[in-house]
Design a protein around this motif. Structure first.
Motif, PDB file in Angstrom:
ATOM      1  N   THR A  80      -9.231   4.980   4.802  1.00  0.00           N
ATOM      2  CA  THR A  80      -7.999   5.494   4.211  1.00  0.00           C
ATOM      3  C   THR A  80      -6.929   4.427   4.344  1.00  0.00           C
ATOM      4  N   VAL A  81      -6.177   4.214   3.271  1.00  0.00           N
ATOM      5  CA  VAL A  81      -5.136   3.182   3.249  1.00  0.00           C
ATOM      6  C   VAL A  81      -3.787   3.826   2.969  1.00  0.00           C
ATOM      7  N   PHE A  82      -2.845   3.647   3.891  1.00  0.00           N
ATOM      8  CA  PHE A  82      -1.468   4.074   3.685  1.00  0.00           C
ATOM      9  C   PHE A  82      -0.642   2.883   3.225  1.00  0.00           C
ATOM     10  N   GLY A  98       2.173  -4.692  -1.248  1.00  0.00           N
ATOM     11  CA  GLY A  98       1.384  -5.905  -1.447  1.00  0.00           C
ATOM     12  C   GLY A  98       0.133  -5.972  -0.592  1.00  0.00           C
ATOM     13  N   ILE A  99       0.272  -5.702   0.705  1.00  0.00           N
ATOM     14  CA  ILE A  99      -0.890  -5.742   1.594  1.00  0.00           C
ATOM     15  C   ILE A  99      -1.784  -4.535   1.353  1.00  0.00           C
ATOM     16  N   GLY A 100      -1.171  -3.364   1.181  1.00  0.00           N
ATOM     17  CA  GLY A 100      -1.955  -2.150   0.962  1.00  0.00           C
ATOM     18  C   GLY A 100      -2.843  -2.242  -0.263  1.00  0.00           C
ATOM     19  N   ILE A 107      -5.775  -4.419   0.513  1.00  0.00           N
ATOM     20  CA  ILE A 107      -6.781  -3.736   1.337  1.00  0.00           C
ATOM     21  C   ILE A 107      -7.663  -2.864   0.451  1.00  0.00           C
ATOM     22  N   VAL A 108      -7.033  -2.115  -0.457  1.00  0.00           N
ATOM     23  CA  VAL A 108      -7.800  -1.247  -1.359  1.00  0.00           C
ATOM     24  C   VAL A 108      -8.746  -2.069  -2.219  1.00  0.00           C
ATOM     25  N   LYS A 109      -8.240  -3.115  -2.863  1.00  0.00           N
ATOM     26  CA  LYS A 109      -9.068  -3.931  -3.757  1.00  0.00           C
ATOM     27  C   LYS A 109     -10.242  -4.566  -3.015  1.00  0.00           C
ATOM     28  N   GLN A 110      -9.948  -5.155  -1.857  1.00  0.00           N
ATOM     29  CA  GLN A 110     -11.015  -5.819  -1.101  1.00  0.00           C
ATOM     30  C   GLN A 110     -11.986  -4.813  -0.508  1.00  0.00           C
ATOM     31  N   GLY A 111     -11.468  -3.661  -0.111  1.00  0.00           N
ATOM     32  CA  GLY A 111     -12.349  -2.616   0.405  1.00  0.00           C
ATOM     33  C   GLY A 111     -13.315  -2.131  -0.659  1.00  0.00           C
ATOM     34  N   LEU A 112     -12.807  -1.888  -1.857  1.00  0.00           N
ATOM     35  CA  LEU A 112     -13.677  -1.455  -2.954  1.00  0.00           C
ATOM     36  C   LEU A 112     -14.691  -2.541  -3.312  1.00  0.00           C
ATOM     37  N   THR A 119      -9.804   5.846   0.283  1.00  0.00           N
ATOM     38  CA  THR A 119      -8.786   6.820  -0.089  1.00  0.00           C
ATOM     39  C   THR A 119      -7.432   6.130  -0.012  1.00  0.00           C
ATOM     40  N   ALA A 120      -6.736   6.023  -1.125  1.00  0.00           N
ATOM     41  CA  ALA A 120      -5.424   5.384  -1.179  1.00  0.00           C
ATOM     42  C   ALA A 120      -4.347   6.472  -1.158  1.00  0.00           C
ATOM     43  N   VAL A 121      -3.531   6.483  -0.115  1.00  0.00           N
ATOM     44  CA  VAL A 121      -2.459   7.471   0.010  1.00  0.00           C
ATOM     45  C   VAL A 121      -1.191   6.877  -0.587  1.00  0.00           C
TER      46      VAL A 121
END
Length: 210
Positions: free
Chosen positions: A4-6, A11-13, A16-21, A28-30
């Motif tokens: 889960t990403v808050f 910019g960093i969030g 994180i989502v892009k690299q995680g995917l 889960t992007a909040v």
């Protein structure tokens, strides 16, 4: 992993989502405003919340392997937001029984390295003075982490840049990279994802810089 990403619109969030995917994690992007979130892809869930109600956040963090947060002030007048929003995340995680948490803090909160050049010490002094309220907020946030039941890591970058991922940077657990003046947001995200399974980073601040 299930992550889960808050702060997923920051910019960093977003990184994180892009690299995680890209690494085939379930993410889960909040976000508070889904219209500002443009990332798409298999394995992505967008969870809308203003973070005011920790109980409402429980479904976003329950059963996750790790929670990563890019929450924080975007300008000096936002001082106080990091502590306030992180408290909500901590309460939700503790209610859901989720333990692993990585957050973005700031390099000036870490110890000054030995033999740090005088010019770097001078610049740090000026930065701390100008952003003292922001850093005071982050210090309180880190105190909240230390009192929590989570397995936390506070990632402390210096001045942030918008540049492509390099994967080449220095990290110091419990310390600060000597003369580490900058780092790209994409590399901070990369470092946070790499630290999820690193037991050496548990309950520590970690300096990260080029």
């Amino acid at each position: 992993m299930r992550l889960t990403v808050f702060g997923a619109t920051g910019g960093i969030g977003q990184e994180i989502v892009k690299q995680g995917l890209a690494a085939s994690h379930q993410v889960t992007a909040v976000v508070r405003d889904p219209s500002r979130f443009t990332v798409t892809g298999p394995g992505l869930e967008v969870f809308r919340s203003d973070l005011a109600d920790p109980q409402a956040l429980c479904p976003a963090v329950a059963g996750r392997d790790a929670v990563l947060s890019g929450l924080g002030a975007r300008k000096k007048t936002d001082a106080g937001i990091a502590t306030r929003l992180t408290r909500s995340v901590l309460e939700a995680m503790e209610a859901a029984g989720t333990r692993r948490l990585l957050v973005v803090s700031a390099g000036p909160l870490g110890p000054v390295p030995e033999r740090q050049p005088l010019v770097d010490r001078a610049v740090l002094s000026v930065v701390k003075s100008v952003l003292r309220d922001v850093y005071a907020d982050l210090r309180v946030m880190e105190d909240e982490l230390a009192r929590s039941a989570t397995d936390w890591t506070s990632v402390r970058p210096p001045r942030l840049l918008d540049r492509p991922l390099t994967g080449s940077y220095r990290t110091v657990v419990g310390g600060t990279p000597r003369s580490g003046r900058t780092i790209g947001r994409a590399d901070v995200a990369h470092a946070m994802l790499a630290m999820i399974d690193d037991p050496a980073t548990l309950k520590h601040g970690v300096g990260v810089a080029y």
